[in-house]
Design a protein around this motif. Structure first.
Motif, mmCIF file in Angstrom:
data_model
loop_
_atom_site.group_PDB
_atom_site.id
_atom_site.type_symbol
_atom_site.label_atom_id
_atom_site.label_comp_id
_atom_site.label_asym_id
_atom_site.label_seq_id
_atom_site.Cartn_x
_atom_site.Cartn_y
_atom_site.Cartn_z
ATOM 1 N N VAL A 136 0.854 -1.187 0.000
ATOM 2 C CA VAL A 136 0.000 0.000 0.000
ATOM 3 C C VAL A 136 0.892 1.240 0.000
ATOM 4 C CG1 VAL A 136 -1.815 1.286 1.190
ATOM 5 C CG2 VAL A 136 -1.801 -1.226 1.290
ATOM 6 N N VAL A 137 0.652 2.129 -0.955
ATOM 7 C CA VAL A 137 1.432 3.363 -1.082
ATOM 8 C C VAL A 137 0.474 4.521 -1.301
ATOM 9 C CG1 VAL A 137 3.189 4.596 -2.420
ATOM 10 C CG2 VAL A 137 3.344 2.120 -2.142
ATOM 11 N N VAL A 138 0.695 5.620 -0.599
ATOM 12 C CA VAL A 138 -0.013 6.869 -0.872
ATOM 13 C C VAL A 138 0.936 7.741 -1.684
ATOM 14 C CG1 VAL A 138 -1.170 8.873 0.117
ATOM 15 C CG2 VAL A 138 -1.338 6.644 1.263
ATOM 16 N N ASN A 139 0.509 8.167 -2.867
ATOM 17 C CA ASN A 139 1.413 8.821 -3.810
ATOM 18 C C ASN A 139 0.701 9.952 -4.555
ATOM 19 O OD1 ASN A 139 4.132 8.590 -4.876
ATOM 20 N ND2 ASN A 139 3.193 8.114 -6.842
ATOM 21 N N PRO A 140 0.978 11.237 -4.232
ATOM 22 C CA PRO A 140 1.910 11.759 -3.234
ATOM 23 C C PRO A 140 1.460 11.397 -1.817
ATOM 24 C CG PRO A 140 1.214 13.476 -4.772
ATOM 25 C CD PRO A 140 0.290 12.329 -4.965
ATOM 26 N N ASN A 141 2.441 11.307 -0.937
ATOM 27 C CA ASN A 141 2.141 10.831 0.404
ATOM 28 C C ASN A 141 1.564 11.933 1.285
ATOM 29 O OD1 ASN A 141 2.189 8.752 2.429
ATOM 30 N ND2 ASN A 141 3.897 9.839 3.387
ATOM 31 N N ASN A 142 0.740 11.523 2.190
ATOM 32 C CA ASN A 142 0.181 12.387 3.234
ATOM 33 C C ASN A 142 0.768 11.898 4.558
ATOM 34 O OD1 ASN A 142 -1.459 13.847 4.974
ATOM 35 N ND2 ASN A 142 -3.286 12.638 4.580
ATOM 36 N N PRO A 143 1.577 12.723 5.267
ATOM 37 C CA PRO A 143 1.600 14.186 5.208
ATOM 38 C C PRO A 143 2.853 14.822 4.598
ATOM 39 C CG PRO A 143 2.397 13.486 7.337
ATOM 40 C CD PRO A 143 2.139 12.225 6.543
ATOM 41 N N ASP A 144 3.806 14.043 4.085
ATOM 42 C CA ASP A 144 5.075 14.664 3.695
ATOM 43 C C ASP A 144 5.208 14.914 2.199
ATOM 44 O OD1 ASP A 144 5.488 12.125 2.711
ATOM 45 O OD2 ASP A 144 7.070 11.585 4.135
ATOM 46 N N GLY A 145 4.226 14.492 1.390
ATOM 47 C CA GLY A 145 4.272 14.770 -0.038
ATOM 48 C C GLY A 145 5.257 13.936 -0.830
ATOM 49 N N ARG A 146 5.856 12.932 -0.207
ATOM 50 C CA ARG A 146 6.818 12.089 -0.921
ATOM 51 C C ARG A 146 6.161 11.474 -2.162
ATOM 52 N NH1 ARG A 146 6.469 7.721 2.081
ATOM 53 N NH2 ARG A 146 4.956 7.029 0.522
ATOM 54 N N VAL A 147 6.921 11.416 -3.258
ATOM 55 C CA VAL A 147 6.411 10.840 -4.505
ATOM 56 C C VAL A 147 7.305 9.678 -4.913
ATOM 57 C CG1 VAL A 147 6.005 11.237 -6.966
ATOM 58 C CG2 VAL A 147 5.382 12.997 -5.298
ATOM 59 N N MET A 148 6.677 8.550 -5.236
ATOM 60 C CA MET A 148 7.408 7.389 -5.747
ATOM 61 C C MET A 148 7.235 7.349 -7.269
ATOM 62 S SD MET A 148 6.527 4.411 -2.995
ATOM 63 C CE MET A 148 8.084 3.599 -2.872
ATOM 64 N N PRO A 149 8.316 7.168 -8.018
ATOM 65 C CA PRO A 149 8.212 7.124 -9.479
ATOM 66 C C PRO A 149 7.299 5.994 -9.945
ATOM 67 C CG PRO A 149 10.505 7.345 -8.780
ATOM 68 C CD PRO A 149 9.715 7.039 -7.548
ATOM 69 N N ALA A 150 6.578 6.248 -11.021
ATOM 70 C CA ALA A 150 5.643 5.257 -11.544
ATOM 71 C C ALA A 150 6.355 3.965 -11.928
ATOM 72 C CB ALA A 150 4.899 5.826 -12.744
ATOM 73 N N ARG A 151 7.582 4.063 -12.432
ATOM 74 C CA ARG A 151 8.295 2.848 -12.840
ATOM 75 C C ARG A 151 8.596 1.964 -11.628
ATOM 76 N NH1 ARG A 151 11.929 7.020 -13.130
ATOM 77 N NH2 ARG A 151 13.799 6.841 -11.811
ATOM 78 N N ASP A 152 8.899 2.579 -10.483
ATOM 79 C CA ASP A 152 9.161 1.795 -9.275
ATOM 80 C C ASP A 152 7.885 1.120 -8.786
ATOM 81 O OD1 ASP A 152 11.727 2.714 -9.506
ATOM 82 O OD2 ASP A 152 11.594 4.143 -7.828
ATOM 83 N N LEU A 153 6.776 1.856 -8.870
ATOM 84 C CA LEU A 153 5.504 1.275 -8.453
ATOM 85 C C LEU A 153 5.098 0.131 -9.377
ATOM 86 C CD1 LEU A 153 3.583 4.551 -7.584
ATOM 87 C CD2 LEU A 153 4.477 2.868 -5.970
ATOM 88 N N ALA A 154 5.302 0.314 -10.673
ATOM 89 C CA ALA A 154 4.960 -0.747 -11.618
ATOM 90 C C ALA A 154 5.802 -1.993 -11.374
ATOM 91 C CB ALA A 154 5.146 -0.251 -13.049
ATOM 92 N N ALA A 155 7.083 -1.807 -11.064
ATOM 93 C CA ALA A 155 7.942 -2.948 -10.766
ATOM 94 C C ALA A 155 7.486 -3.662 -9.507
ATOM 95 C CB ALA A 155 9.390 -2.477 -10.620
ATOM 96 N N ALA A 156 7.093 -2.894 -8.488
ATOM 97 C CA ALA A 156 6.595 -3.505 -7.253
ATOM 98 C C ALA A 156 5.298 -4.263 -7.505
ATOM 99 C CB ALA A 156 6.383 -2.435 -6.190
ATOM 100 N N ALA A 157 4.421 -3.684 -8.329
ATOM 101 C CA ALA A 157 3.165 -4.365 -8.660
ATOM 102 C C ALA A 157 3.442 -5.688 -9.360
ATOM 103 C CB ALA A 157 2.300 -3.457 -9.540
ATOM 104 N N ALA A 158 4.430 -5.692 -10.259
ATOM 105 C CA ALA A 158 4.763 -6.924 -10.976
ATOM 106 C C ALA A 158 5.272 -7.992 -10.016
ATOM 107 C CB ALA A 158 5.801 -6.628 -12.055
ATOM 108 N N ARG A 159 6.112 -7.604 -9.059
ATOM 109 C CA ARG A 159 6.629 -8.575 -8.092
ATOM 110 C C ARG A 159 5.493 -9.168 -7.263
ATOM 111 N NH1 ARG A 159 10.498 -4.457 -7.278
ATOM 112 N NH2 ARG A 159 9.531 -3.889 -5.282
ATOM 113 N N LEU A 160 4.581 -8.320 -6.831
ATOM 114 C CA LEU A 160 3.454 -8.794 -6.029
ATOM 115 C C LEU A 160 2.528 -9.677 -6.849
ATOM 116 C CD1 LEU A 160 2.779 -5.453 -4.152
ATOM 117 C CD2 LEU A 160 3.369 -7.611 -3.038
ATOM 118 N N ALA A 161 2.274 -9.281 -8.095
ATOM 119 C CA ALA A 161 1.353 -10.037 -8.941
ATOM 120 C C ALA A 161 1.868 -11.438 -9.225
ATOM 121 C CB ALA A 161 1.105 -9.282 -10.245
#
Length: 332
Positions: A136-161
């Protein structure tokens, strides 16, 4: 961890009942800066009486989801409307058997709490490298606004899938940000959440969206059930979502407001640690006493028990509120 999350009360922004309890002598009206909701709402249209008096038709819901798909760069078949993102946050953990959930945090506390209530084992982690069934990722994050690149999220989704897992990406604050969304081509096993009320300043309408490919979006849509979104929410939502010009202007105007707020917070000794266009987060040497000082002045901001120096402030709604905030910060 799951039992602790189930028992622990969660403090939310926007709770003026709590503000009045904490500061009963504060002047009214309150300036509520404790949320990340756009303080300048979309100009809601006059509604036909039928929006209130009849059940929404399937074509009504389809037109809303098509407008959302256009706004988010998604395919209409990949979008499911719901009565608010929070309803989806509560629903999604009940769509699969208990497993291991990794929530990248600290972040919006309802994510971890909802998975725990549904019987999952939940851990707060610094990134998506932890072994888990659900990420589970909040992107941009609340409360610090951190942003994870879409490519990193897609790679994580692939590993989980690969092991039958899911990645939930909460893009509640993405509308007004230069963030690369996963809505356009959601990876297999990836479920994206989008908030309507925050962007359009109409939180009371209770409207949100899930975006995912098949078969996941079909599972979500069936779990939401029929007539979950009200006729008024459909009517206002589809008009607002289709108004790309308003959204562009809101992003520019709120961006200027965020920069103005940064200036006020820095002049008051704050160290900006992040945020989004709709809220700013700063650390103060006297964070707890500043929270109290502002509360006594009738200005409610967001505090964090785990980080006492940290305060999050939304954007003031008008010039009078800006003036009150600036004066209160100077007088501390």
């Amino acid at each position: 961890m799951a039992r602790e999350l189930e028992r622990e009360p969660i403090r939310h922004g926007g709770d003026l009942d709590e503000a009045r309890r904490l500061f009963p002598q504060a002047p009214e009206p309150w300036i509520d800066l404790s949320t990340g909701i756009n303080p300048i709402p979309y100009p809601w249209p006059a509604l036909d009486a039928s929006a209130f008096t009849r059940l929404p038709a399937r074509t009504d819901l389809a037109s809303l989801e098509a407008a959302a798909a256009q706004a988010y760069g998604a395919r209409p078949a990949h979008v499911a409307a719901a009565p608010g993102t929070q309803a989806l946050i509560d629903l999604i953990p009940r769509l699969r058997p208990p497993g291991r959930v990794a929530v990248v945090g600290p972040t919006y506390a309802e994510h971890a709490a909802s998975w725990a209530r549904a019987g999952h084992s939940v851990a707060t982690v610094p990134d998506l490298t932890a072994e888990a069934d659900i990420g589970v990722v909040v992107n941009p994050n609340n409360p610090d606004g951190r942003v994870m690149p879409a490519r990193d999220l897609a790679a994580a989704a692939a590993r989980l899938a690969e092991r039958g897992g899911w990645l939930v990406v909460d893009e509640a604050f993405a509308d007004l940000e230069p963030v690369e969304s996963l809505c356009g081509t959601p990876p297999p096993g990836c479920l994206v959440l989008r908030s309507f009320g925050k962007t359009y300043g109409l939180a009371g309408l209770r409207l949100g969206f899930a975006v995912a490919g098949e078969p996941l979006i079909g599972t979500v849509r069936r779990a939401i059930g029929p007539w979950a979104v009200s006729g008024p929410a459909i009517a206002v939502g589809r008009r607002a979502l289709a108004d790309a010009a308003w959204r562009r202007e809101a992003a520019e105007a709120r961006g200027r407001d965020a920069a103005r707020l940064d200036g006020l917070l820095k002049s008051a000794g704050g160290r900006i640690v992040g945020g989004t266009t709709l809220f700013r987060t700063a650390d103060f040497a006297d964070g707890p006493s500043l929270f109290t000082h502002l509360g006594r002045a009738g200005i409610f901001v967001r505090r964090f028990e785990a980080a006492p120096a940290r305060l999050r402030l939304g954007l003031p709604p008008d010039e009078a509120a800006w003036t009150r905030l600036a004066a209160s910060l100077r007088m501390r």
